[in-house]
Design a protein around this motif. Structure first.
Motif, PDB file in Angstrom:
ATOM      1  N   UNK A   1       0.837  -1.207   0.000  1.00 25.03           N
ATOM      2  CA  UNK A   1       0.000   0.000   0.000  1.00 25.03           C
ATOM      3  C   UNK A   1       0.868   1.252   0.000  1.00 25.03           C
ATOM      4  N   UNK A   2       0.300   2.333  -0.547  1.00 27.38           N
ATOM      5  CA  UNK A   2       1.077   3.545  -0.813  1.00 27.38           C
ATOM      6  C   UNK A   2       0.343   4.805  -0.344  1.00 27.38           C
ATOM      7  N   UNK A   3       0.275   5.028   0.955  1.00 32.66           N
ATOM      8  CA  UNK A   3      -0.335   6.276   1.426  1.00 32.66           C
ATOM      9  C   UNK A   3       0.488   7.483   0.983  1.00 32.66           C
ATOM     10  N   UNK A   4      -0.158   8.637   0.906  1.00 30.78           N
ATOM     11  CA  UNK A   4       0.513   9.871   0.480  1.00 30.78           C
ATOM     12  C   UNK A   4       0.812  10.799   1.656  1.00 30.78           C
ATOM     13  N   UNK A   5       0.660  10.305   2.859  1.00 32.98           N
ATOM     14  CA  UNK A   5       0.887  11.085   4.075  1.00 32.98           C
ATOM     15  C   UNK A   5       2.293  10.783   4.603  1.00 32.98           C
ATOM     16  N   UNK A   6       3.160  11.796   4.722  1.00 36.86           N
ATOM     17  CA  UNK A   6       4.514  11.552   5.244  1.00 36.86           C
ATOM     18  C   UNK A   6       4.535  10.885   6.614  1.00 36.86           C
ATOM     19  N   UNK A   7       3.467  11.070   7.396  1.00 38.66           N
ATOM     20  CA  UNK A   7       3.418  10.473   8.736  1.00 38.66           C
ATOM     21  C   UNK A   7       3.377   8.946   8.677  1.00 38.66           C
ATOM     22  N   UNK A   8       3.068   8.389   7.515  1.00 41.02           N
ATOM     23  CA  UNK A   8       3.014   6.926   7.364  1.00 41.02           C
ATOM     24  C   UNK A   8       4.385   6.327   7.096  1.00 41.02           C
ATOM     25  N   UNK A   9       5.419   7.177   6.999  1.00 43.82           N
ATOM     26  CA  UNK A   9       6.730   6.702   6.583  1.00 43.82           C
ATOM     27  C   UNK A   9       7.810   7.038   7.605  1.00 43.82           C
ATOM     28  N   UNK A  10       9.026   6.709   7.244  1.00 45.86           N
ATOM     29  CA  UNK A  10      10.188   6.889   8.110  1.00 45.86           C
ATOM     30  C   UNK A  10      10.852   5.543   8.356  1.00 45.86           C
ATOM     31  N   UNK A  11      12.161   5.566   8.546  1.00 45.88           N
ATOM     32  CA  UNK A  11      12.910   4.318   8.701  1.00 45.88           C
ATOM     33  C   UNK A  11      12.482   3.525   9.927  1.00 45.88           C
ATOM     34  N   UNK A  12      12.089   4.222  11.009  1.00 41.67           N
ATOM     35  CA  UNK A  12      11.649   3.512  12.207  1.00 41.67           C
ATOM     36  C   UNK A  12      10.371   2.724  11.940  1.00 41.67           C
ATOM     37  N   UNK A  13       9.440   3.308  11.195  1.00 39.44           N
ATOM     38  CA  UNK A  13       8.195   2.624  10.853  1.00 39.44           C
ATOM     39  C   UNK A  13       8.482   1.431   9.947  1.00 39.44           C
ATOM     40  N   UNK A  14       9.387   1.625   8.970  1.00 36.61           N
ATOM     41  CA  UNK A  14       9.733   0.522   8.078  1.00 36.61           C
ATOM     42  C   UNK A  14      10.469  -0.589   8.830  1.00 36.61           C
ATOM     43  N   UNK A  15      11.241  -0.231   9.838  1.00 34.93           N
ATOM     44  CA  UNK A  15      11.907  -1.248  10.656  1.00 34.93           C
ATOM     45  C   UNK A  15      10.860  -2.081  11.403  1.00 34.93           C
ATOM     46  N   UNK A  16       9.820  -1.425  11.902  1.00 38.87           N
ATOM     47  CA  UNK A  16       8.737  -2.150  12.577  1.00 38.87           C
ATOM     48  C   UNK A  16       8.031  -3.090  11.605  1.00 38.87           C
ATOM     49  N   UNK A  17       7.936  -2.687  10.334  1.00 38.30           N
ATOM     50  CA  UNK A  17       7.339  -3.563   9.314  1.00 38.30           C
ATOM     51  C   UNK A  17       8.143  -4.846   9.152  1.00 38.30           C
ATOM     52  N   UNK A  18       9.460  -4.723   9.115  1.00 41.79           N
ATOM     53  CA  UNK A  18      10.312  -5.913   8.969  1.00 41.79           C
ATOM     54  C   UNK A  18      10.170  -6.846  10.166  1.00 41.79           C
ATOM     55  N   UNK A  19      10.169  -6.277  11.359  1.00 39.53           N
ATOM     56  CA  UNK A  19       9.992  -7.083  12.560  1.00 39.53           C
ATOM     57  C   UNK A  19       8.643  -7.798  12.528  1.00 39.53           C
TER      58      UNK A  19
END
Length: 269
Positions: A70-88
């Motif tokens: 999924x591809x939200x257009x809100x910057x609040x949905x992103x960041x390396x910390x959030x992507x790290x949580x996705x991997x975990x």
């Protein structure tokens, strides 16, 4: 065949699994770079094929905002910390107890964060990064202006695209990416300083010899206990596609599993 799972914040993310032949107990998890996806970053250059031929089960995630996720257009949905949580969360979803983790560029930053927090990462390989991790905790701000990258991705007039944004714009077009989502990734709050001393996984750093985003990789290697450094030909967009990249990756992960190695992997000077 791609499969989906639900991230901690409810976003639907896509991943693909290629089964190995059972020679290696640890699967290899791959996290691609910005504006790419699993196909462009790992499949097309032959990295997945090389790992599977060596017997590894391979799992590649399409990061949020990329590929089939999924591809939200809100910057609040992103960041390396959030992507790290996705991997975990992906590790949890698949019930993985031990993994070898590899990341490139943006994926390298995310993978380093995960490896400093999650002991399931037993071996780690990162490419496309260098002293920027040490000095900024992520992308090298001396080379990349995140706002300019976002501006270049969204520009309708090609003549107004900043030079630093052009390679990413070309990559996004090649991947059929959602440029508004990618611009949101660039506008997200970047991760701050990284605690590399928390990293206990065996680590390999792969740096393109002319990669402007991976300058002084020896400084990064020196900051990680026992890290090894291998230089491969190419710039930021080319290095991951060079056969030496996949060969070093396979060799390092095989060594972590069996203790056997073929390539000369050296400690930083």
């Amino acid at each position: 065949m791609p499969t989906t799972f639900i991230a901690p914040d409810g976003l639907q993310l896509s991943y693909t699994v290629w089964e190995g032949d059972g020679r290696h107990r640890r699967p290899v998890v791959l996290h691609h770079g910005f504006a790419a996806d699993s196909q462009v970053n790992w499949v097309n250059p032959g990295v997945v094929d090389a790992l599977v031929k060596a017997g590894f089960t391979v799992i590649a995630l399409d990061a949020r905002g990329h590929g089939a996720s999924e591809k939200p257009h809100d910057p609040a949905a992103y960041g390396e910390d959030i992507m790290a949580a996705d991997l975990t969360a992906l590790f949890d979803e698949l019930g993985l107890d031990e993994v070898c983790l590899a990341g490139y560029s943006m994926g390298a930053i995310v993978s380093l964060l995960v490896a400093t927090r999650d002991r399931r990462v037993r071996c780690l390989a990162v490419g496309g990064v260098g002293a920027g991790i040490v000095d900024f905790g992520g992308v090298d701000a001396r080379v990349i202006n995140r706002s300019q990258i976002a501006e270049g991705l969204l520009a309708e007039d090609r003549s107004k695209v900043p030079s630093a944004a052009r390679p990413f714009r070309r990559l996004a077009r090649r991947a059929g990416a959602d440029v508004e989502a990618l611009a949101a990734v660039m506008h997200a709050t970047p991760h701050g300083p990284m605690r590399l001393t928390n990293l206990s996984a065996a680590t390999l750093i792969l740096a393109g010899e002319s990669d402007e985003l991976a300058t002084q990789p020896e400084r990064l290697a020196a900051g990680i206990a026992g890290a090894r450094l291998v230089r491969v030909p190419g710039n930021h967009m080319e290095a991951v596609a060079h056969p030496a990249f996949a060969a070093a990756l396979v060799d390092f992960f095989a060594y972590s599993d069996t203790g056997e190695t073929r390539l000369p992997i050296s400690s930083p000077a």
